[in-house]
Write a protein that holds these residues in place. Sequence first.
Motif: not given
Lengths: 1055, 302
Positions: A203-214, A590-606
């Motif tokens: 839900l965090i990744h699909s923007r239906k929940m925030t980290v704070a709510e989690f 650790v290899i960040r596979h099958e994930q979108d960078y943009e959806k991650s809480t780690f996203f901080s630009g390119y």
Amino acid sequence: MNTSKKDMPTPEPEGQRAPARRELLKTTALLGGLASVVGRVRAETSEAEGRAAGPAEAAPSAADYIYTTCLQCNTGCEIKVRIQDGVAVKVEGNPYGPRAMDPHIPWNTPVAAAARVHGHICPKGQAGTQSSYDPYRVVKVLKRAGRRGENRWISIPFDQAISEIVEGGNLFPGESRRVTGLREIWSLRDPAVAKALSDDVALIHSRKMTVAEFKTKHAANLHHLIDPDHPDLGPKNNQFVFNWGRLKAGRSDFFSRFVRTSFGSANAHGHTTVCQGSIYFASKAMSDQPSGGSFTGGAKFYWMADLSHSEFIIYWGANVLEANYGPPLKAPKLGRGLASGRLKLAVVDPRFSPAAAKAWKWVPIRPGEDAALAMGMIRWIIENSRFDRRYLENANRAAATADGEPTWSNACWLVKIESDGRPGALLRAADVGLPGDADTFVALKGTRPVAFKSDDAANAAEGDLFVNTTLGGVRVKSSLQVLWEEASSKSLADWGALCDVSTDTIIELAREFTSHGKRAVVEIHRGVSQHTNGFYNVLATYALNLLVGNLDWQGGLVYSGGTYTEGGGSGRPFSLSQHPRPLTAFGTSVIRHEQDYEKSTFFSGYPARRPWYPLASDVYQEVIPSCGDGYPYPIKALFLYMGAPVYALPAGNQLIPILADTSKIPLFVTSDIVISEHSLYADYIFPDLTYLERWEYHRTHPSIVHRVSPVRQPAIASPNETARIYGEDLPVSMEAVFLALAEKLQMPGFGPGGFAPGADLVRPEDFYLKMAANVAFGDSSTGADICPDASDEEVEAFLSARRHLPRSMFDADKWEKAVGSQWWRKVIYVLNRGGRWWSYAEAWSGGQTKAKYGKLVNLYLEKAATKRNSMTGQWLNGSATYIPIADALGRPIQDRGYGLRLITCRTMLATKSRTISNYWLLDRMPENTLDLHPTDAARLGLSDGQRARVVSATNPAGVWDLKNGFQVPMVGRVRVTEGIRPGVVSFVLGYGHWAYGAADQIIDGQLVRGDPRRAAGVHANAAMRADDFLKNTCLSDVVGGSAVFYDTMVNLVPA
Amino acid sequence: MIAEMLKNCFRFRQGRRNFLRTGAVGACAALGMATGRRLTSPRTVAAAPPLPEAPGSELVRMQRELDLALARPPASRRWLMVVDPRKCIGCQACVVACRAENVTGPAGSYRRVPEGPAGRYPHPTNVFMPANCMQCDDPPCARAVPPGMIRKQPDGIVEFDYTQLKGTHAAAAAAACPYRAVHVDDGVFFTDATPRRQAYESRSFNEYRGAYRRGPELSGVARKCHFCAHRLEAGVLPACVSTCIGGAMFFGDAADPNSMVSELVREHRSFGIHQELGTLPRVRYIEEKLLQVRQFSCATCH
């Protein structure tokens, strides 16, 4: 060599002989067993009486052989192993299997008859006993006695090693650090909590929940997470990383059961990207199907030629007669086709391979420019209308079926063109006001838009192929139009200039390729995929196949025939996934596979700190370097199984400082049969079973059109020490390690009740024999194919053949108990044959293969087009396209002053890191060479036989720095040859070892001298370029994941 | 009871080599029934289970033909090996298979697969030419040593007497062979220079109807290919033939006009290597080229 001191040795049984032999002689049926009795009595008598009266040869008996599966390379040919006095003395091809016999014999052939039919097998298969009978085998658990990499070891009791790894603590003398043990890493153990956390991370990744709510919702469980501010990293369990090299089904299921299901770590990673990486993931994307508005469900698999019937094959970056999957499967078919004149070959390869010597045309392409050659061919084919129009106009299943086509493509589907002119997502019916759901697409027929669903079997839809228009206000082009625009963006001459192939040759190839209907195939392999542009090279070359519509046709591009559902389900007797308390593993790996960078809480630009791989998995070159960078998180323990990343990866030298660093990899455990180049840095080495000593289900490969389930089963006693786990004596192996860890941790899923109450998992056979029972069940989910019971004679042969195995490896009563009396004789039937296979003729029917791919194949990849490159922020291209070689940031690589392109290849006589111990192979080829064209040799002042060092921009010294005080220079002998493209230097991979028995070792204070024969030759992977941005990693294809072997410029310096 | 019967059989057979020389074949045959003896008894193979049906399999066809040949008197068989270089891919499977089957050491191998690269970039060529002992009808090795040490058998196999073919005689035999098919075993093992010699290297194996082990027993002895005679008598094809992944190797009885080898030499041009020396080799090479593939003419070298 020092031979005079050695007396004539008596045969050394590699394990205690089972005591049952005398009993067996009494019960052996007179006729069937007599031949084998005769053979053995004869041998004894001649030993007693001297050699003069030699034994006559009895016809081979089934009791003299164990049928199993080779693992000298990944082909996994079916073999039988002759056992003499408990020693494996000869390997033969198993005639029941299609890799070792063409055509193979019927499965119901009595084993007594099959015993004297020997199939074929390659030299590595013939030498395979030497991989087991290796004087440098590790047979006891080793713990490092010095610093990492010192190669000083003490043997410790198995139980002590398990205890230390589980409990952690101050484990290494001279080091004050406290190692975190597995008990502490195994933080999250409640399946309900794991599932809840996993669901909400989604839900965090699909923007239906925030980290704070989690954090508020899960406050009680935040302590299980690696980082509560980044819940999507998952639980601390993920800090246990399991990485494997050569691991096949069965064993992979057993290991995954521990790592994912019982331990709950999301970090179980294979090695795919060092092999064909981008072929797998491009093909996965090509096989994605529309579902719920997106494209999913693609299979991590690919296609190859139906070689038994093809008329023309372009082997493109595919070394089919020395490597690939594999020579025993393909060489007989190639031989038949070539000798009869049915088959013509073209070989695209910078190197004149043995396949090129049998080819009509050798095309020595400039490495990495495969898309250019493909685009040139595509352009000519389209311009000359030599594509299969009828195939490409089919938009869905109904249209395909009406034309008798088993598959269809999205060539005529309309693609939305973005405002910047970029093809984006596919057009949906709703986009142009037509009725339909999120999986209803649109084609254009004349002026009329046609809405359709891909899998609709009733309403045929067809579309025009070259559409470039505006529809309902939306700019659209057909997929094939997009490809045409790519292909026509350059002239044939310009494409040819890029790949250094003449226009005439481009046209000749394209003409020949389109002159054989569906019996022409472009078959690709690592030469196409292991470049920075690998993903798109694959799309471009595979597009050629789509243009002639050859999928699933006899002689065309085919999918594998699959396997017999060894894991269970659909009516099979045993479900191996049965687990009393399965955990949901979740979180970014650790290899960040099958994930979108943009959806991650780690996203901080390119750019991202390191690449994210939404379209790939098993990105081998990312595992250790990501641990080294602690990105996206640091890890606590790394287990490495039958994987040699230091030796096998390009720029594998970059891994050494990380492995040697206890702050980056606090606990490093390897499972290995010798002390290999990576095990040098281990904290603990657990000995493992070789392929002749263990279980596995090797499964299949793309060009095997038969359904197959070859079984790997113990053929010889293991020299490894024995451990007692759950009250059972087992040779030490990777299974034993996981069973022991589970026992120590009282982990659900193993031990008594490991499957379910009353269904124990205390021995490896409890797992693997159930898979054999599933194979015995056969194809049909109704049970119509269940195999017969083994006859008394066959049971006798089965037991007799295993009389040399110790009870810790073969206990007939325990084996029977693992599957129950109802299945026992059927399991024997399967094991007596080494597996199960379709009959030869069964693979084809009606001019097509029986096991079809049979669905949509994507010419255009919407999924790719809607993902961004995590390093540049650019949208990925959804179509085959030409992309030049570039680094992780998309920058061209300018290594001025380095004038030769370095490539590597297989020889028939070696496989990756593990055959240097095979002296029969070394005897044929004692060392490899640096192969060079005469003009380059002359230019560099190098003569044939001269020694030269390989240097590159990221390794100007030309050495492997082992970070233990030693350096291994990359120096090899030059071989001048006409069989290589100018500007390219090639070396065979598999030589130049500095461990694996090549170096001296100190074990328990004793010096064990290395064998310098194993150090011969050169291993130039450390010259392969590290990426300038990532630094500790080789060049990679950041879309498809391939580790790049062929895009480095080097120099050769006289040494 | 069975063990006793077999033990008696062994004592009787100790003088068997003499038997064969005097042609007392019938005596051996009388004992043949339950013991699966070679050469003289057709019943070994007849007692074996029938071969499976595998239409299109050359290997199974050749094995069927082998069964028929073994059912005929040995003197009527004329073993012939046929090689199709068009299909050889130079993989060396045959060489390694032979090593494992016949337990040879670093000093030499019964079989080699040299390659013949030629031509200039971008049109090089290559061809692979497997070779082993040619079982010559007029073997130069036999002429180089005293009579009796090397004997040509009626079925064509040239046999070495390991008890005599040692030292200078072994060296003479090796030097005399124009095919470099003979080597002298030196008692060195591949795993000698490692922590432990491995059991498979010193295992017992059968040659010329005797059980041998490498080491002092065979050190200094001349050795060569014998068409895997021990496998033939068991109804199994030579190791190089069954393991060939290219399908380049054929074997059978040239005296049988319906055999695969007879068919091949009838239907294709073929040659023997160094025919001009008059050795009369029992190995023939198909002299044809692959269509549309750049290759040298066989006549260039042969």
